[in-house]
Design an enzyme around this catalytic site. Structure first.
Site, PDB file in Angstrom:
ATOM      1  N   MET A 321       0.818  -1.171   0.038  1.00 37.80           N
ATOM      2  CA  MET A 321      -0.119  -0.090   0.014  1.00 37.80           C
ATOM      3  C   MET A 321       0.631   1.188  -0.084  1.00 37.80           C
ATOM      4  SD  MET A 321      -3.109   1.198   2.629  1.00 37.80           S
ATOM      5  CE  MET A 321      -4.076  -0.420   2.511  1.00 37.80           C
ATOM      6  N   TRP A 324       2.465   1.684  -3.370  1.00 35.41           N
ATOM      7  CA  TRP A 324       1.298   1.999  -4.331  1.00 35.41           C
ATOM      8  C   TRP A 324       1.426   3.597  -4.205  1.00 35.41           C
ATOM      9  CZ3 TRP A 324      -3.494   4.743  -2.861  1.00 35.41           C
ATOM     10  CH2 TRP A 324      -4.213   5.035  -4.229  1.00 35.41           C
ATOM     11  N   HIS A 325       1.539   4.171  -3.145  1.00 37.28           N
ATOM     12  CA  HIS A 325       1.323   5.912  -3.076  1.00 37.28           C
ATOM     13  C   HIS A 325       2.520   6.316  -3.751  1.00 37.28           C
ATOM     14  CE1 HIS A 325      -1.571   5.205   0.359  1.00 37.28           C
ATOM     15  NE2 HIS A 325      -1.879   6.249  -0.247  1.00 37.28           N
ATOM     16  N   GLY A 326       3.520   5.596  -3.689  1.00 31.98           N
ATOM     17  CA  GLY A 326       4.687   6.271  -4.483  1.00 31.98           C
ATOM     18  C   GLY A 326       6.183   5.553  -4.080  1.00 31.98           C
TER      19      GLY A 326
END
Length: 399
Positions: A321, A324-326
Site C-alpha cells: 500500500m 502504491w502511493h509512490g
C-alpha cells in the site's frame, strides 16, 4: 478544469445534473445520460493534455480487450495460471512504469510530465485487477463492454476513488428507480455533496493554513506535534471532502458509490482505524492481497502458525500500500510503519490476557483511543515527507 475543484467545475456539474434529476424523478433510466456525462467530463478534464487523454483511452481499451480475452480463456481453458498471471502483469505494467518514471526523473520529458501516467491510472488499475481476479475465481462469467467501460471511467470516482467493485456497480448500472426511490437517493446525494464542500473548503483550508503558517519548518516538540495534527486533519478533510462529493454525485446519477470514510479519528485501535480510513482502498488490499496471501500460506503450510502467517501478510499488505502511493522513501516507510502497528495489534489482541479482560472497559477504550490517535498522527508526519527533517530538527533543538 479539475474534478471537484474550482468554480468552473461546479457550475458545469450543476448544469449537467439538472437533466439527471428530471430523468430520475420521472422514473426513467439514467444509464444513457450518465454515460454521456462521463464522456463530456472526461473531455473537459483532459482536453488540455491530449497525451493523458490518449493514454486514458488506450489503457481503457486495452483493459477491456484484456478482460474479454481472459474471460474467454477462462471459459475455454479453466484456471490456467499462466494466462492469469499474464493478464495481471499486463495490467500492472503501465502503473509500474508510471511510478518508476515519476520517481527516477519526475518525467522523462521533465517538468513533472510522464509518458505512461495519466490522471486516474491508479484507480482504474484497481478496478481492472479486481475484475481479472474474480474472473479467475469464477465469480464473473460475463463482461458487457459498455458497462465495463463505464465502471472504469465513471467520472465522479475516476481520479481519486472511492474504489467501487464491478459486481456492486453492476447492480446499480441498469436499475431504474421509481420517483420516490430516486427522490431519497437525490436527497442523500445532495447532503453528501454539501458535507463534502464543508470538508473540502473551510475545514481543509483552515487546517492547511495553520500547517503552512504556524507549524512548518519549526522543530521544537510542540510545533512538530502541531504539524502532524494539522497535516492529518488537512488530509482527512481534503480527501474525505472529495470522496463525499464523488459519492453524492454518484447517488444523483443513480450509482450508490460506497462511502470512503467513517469517523476515522474515533478509532479505538489501529485495526479499527483501517476499517474507517480510505475504506475502499484498505478493504481492496485486505480482500485481494492480505486474505489471499493468508489462505495460500496456510494451505501450503508456509508458516508455523496462523498468527505468524497473518503477521507476514499484514506487513506485505501495508508495504505494498505504501509503494502504491509512490516509490519515495516516506511512502514506503509509512506503509511499513502501519504494517508494524497492525502486527503489534494482532499479536497483542490474540495473546494478551490483559486485553481480553479489559477491552470492553470504558477507561481502557479511552486510553486506547488516545494512543491510537497519536500513532495515526505520527504516521501522517511520516507520510508528509517531513519526518526526516523533523527528526533532524528535533535533535538539533534538544542540543
Amino acid at each position: 478544469m479539475s474534478f471537484f475543484s474550482g468554480l468552473d467545475f461546479f457550475i458545469t456539474l450543476i448544469i449537467a445534473i439538472i437533466p439527471a434529476i428530471v430523468i430520475g424523478l420521472n422514473g426513467k433510466s439514467l444509464r444513457y445520460y450518465r454515460g454521456f456525462l462521463t464522456c463530456i467530463f472526461i473531455y473537459l478534464i483532459y482536453r488540455n493534455s491530449l497525451m493523458e487523454l490518449a493514454f486514458l483511452t488506450g489503457y481503457s481499451a486495452m483493459s477491456l480487450g484484456l478482460v474479454k480475452l481472459y474471460l474467454l480463456s477462462r471459459i475455454k481453458m479453466g484456471r490456467n495460471k499462466f494466462f492469469y498471471a499474464s493478464a495481471v502483469i499486463i495490467t500492472l505494467c503501465p502503473l509500474i512504469l508510471s511510478k518508476l518514471e515519476s520517481f527516477v526523473g519526475h518525467g522523462f520529458f521533465g517538468s513533472g510530465s510522464t509518458i505512461f501516467g495519466f490522471l486516474g491510472l491508479s484507480y482504474i488499475f484497481f478496478r481492472v485487477i479486481q475484475t481479472i481476479i474474480e474472473i479467475y475465481d469464477g465469480i464473473i462469467n460475463e463482461i458487457k463492454w459498455y458497462e465495463f467501460l463505464e465502471f472504469l471511467l465513471f467520472f465522479p470516482t475516476l481520479s481519486s476513488g472511492p474504489i467501487d467493485r464491478s459486481r456492486r456497480f453492476s447492480q446499480d448500472y441498469s436499475k431504474i428507480y421509481t420517483g420516490k426511490e430516486y427522490s431519497e437517493l437525490l436527497s442523500n446525494g445532495i447532503v453528501k455533496i454539501m458535507w463534502g464542500l464543508l470538508y473540502k473548503l473551510p475545514l481543509s483550508g483552515t487546517a492547511m493554513y495553520i500547517m503552512n503558517t504556524y507549524m512548518i519548518n519549526k522543530y521544537d516538540p510542540i510545533h512538530i506535534i502541531g504539524y502532524a495534527y494539522s497535516y492529518g486533519l488537512y488530509m482527512f478533510f481534503d480527501f474525505a471532502g472529495y470522496s463525499l462529493m464523488a459519492v453524492g454525485t454518484g447517488y444523483i446519477l443513480g450509482i450508490k458509490v460506497p462511502d470512503n470514510f467513517n469517523k476515522p479519528f474515533i478509532s479505538i485501535d489501529i485495526k479499527d482505524f483501517w476499517d474507517r480510513w480510505h475504506i475502499t482502498l484498505s478493504h481492496w488490499f485486505r480482500d485481494f492481497i492480505f486474505s489471499r496471501f493468508l489462505f495460500n500460506s496456510l494451505s501450503k503450510k508456509r508458516f508455523k502458525s496462523k498468527l505468524t502467517a497473518a503477521s507476514a501478510g499484514l506487513m506485505i499488505n501495508m508495504a505494498l500500500m505504501g509503494i502504491w502511493h509512490g516509490l519515495e522513501l516516506h511512502y514506503i516507510a509509512y506503509g511499513v510503519y502501519h504494517g508494524i502497528l497492525l502486527v503489534i495489534a494482532e499479536l497483542y489482541q490474540k495473546k494478551s490476557r490483559f486485553y481480553k479482560l479489559h477491552k470492553r472497559d470504558k477507561v481502557y477504550k479511552i486510553v486506547s483511543w488516545f494512543i491510537t490517535l497519536n500513532l495515526v498522527m505520527f504516521g501522517f508526519l511520516i507520510f508528509s515527507g517531513q519526518g526526516r527533517a523533523a527528526a533532524i530538527g528535533l535533535i538539533e533543538y534538544l542540543r
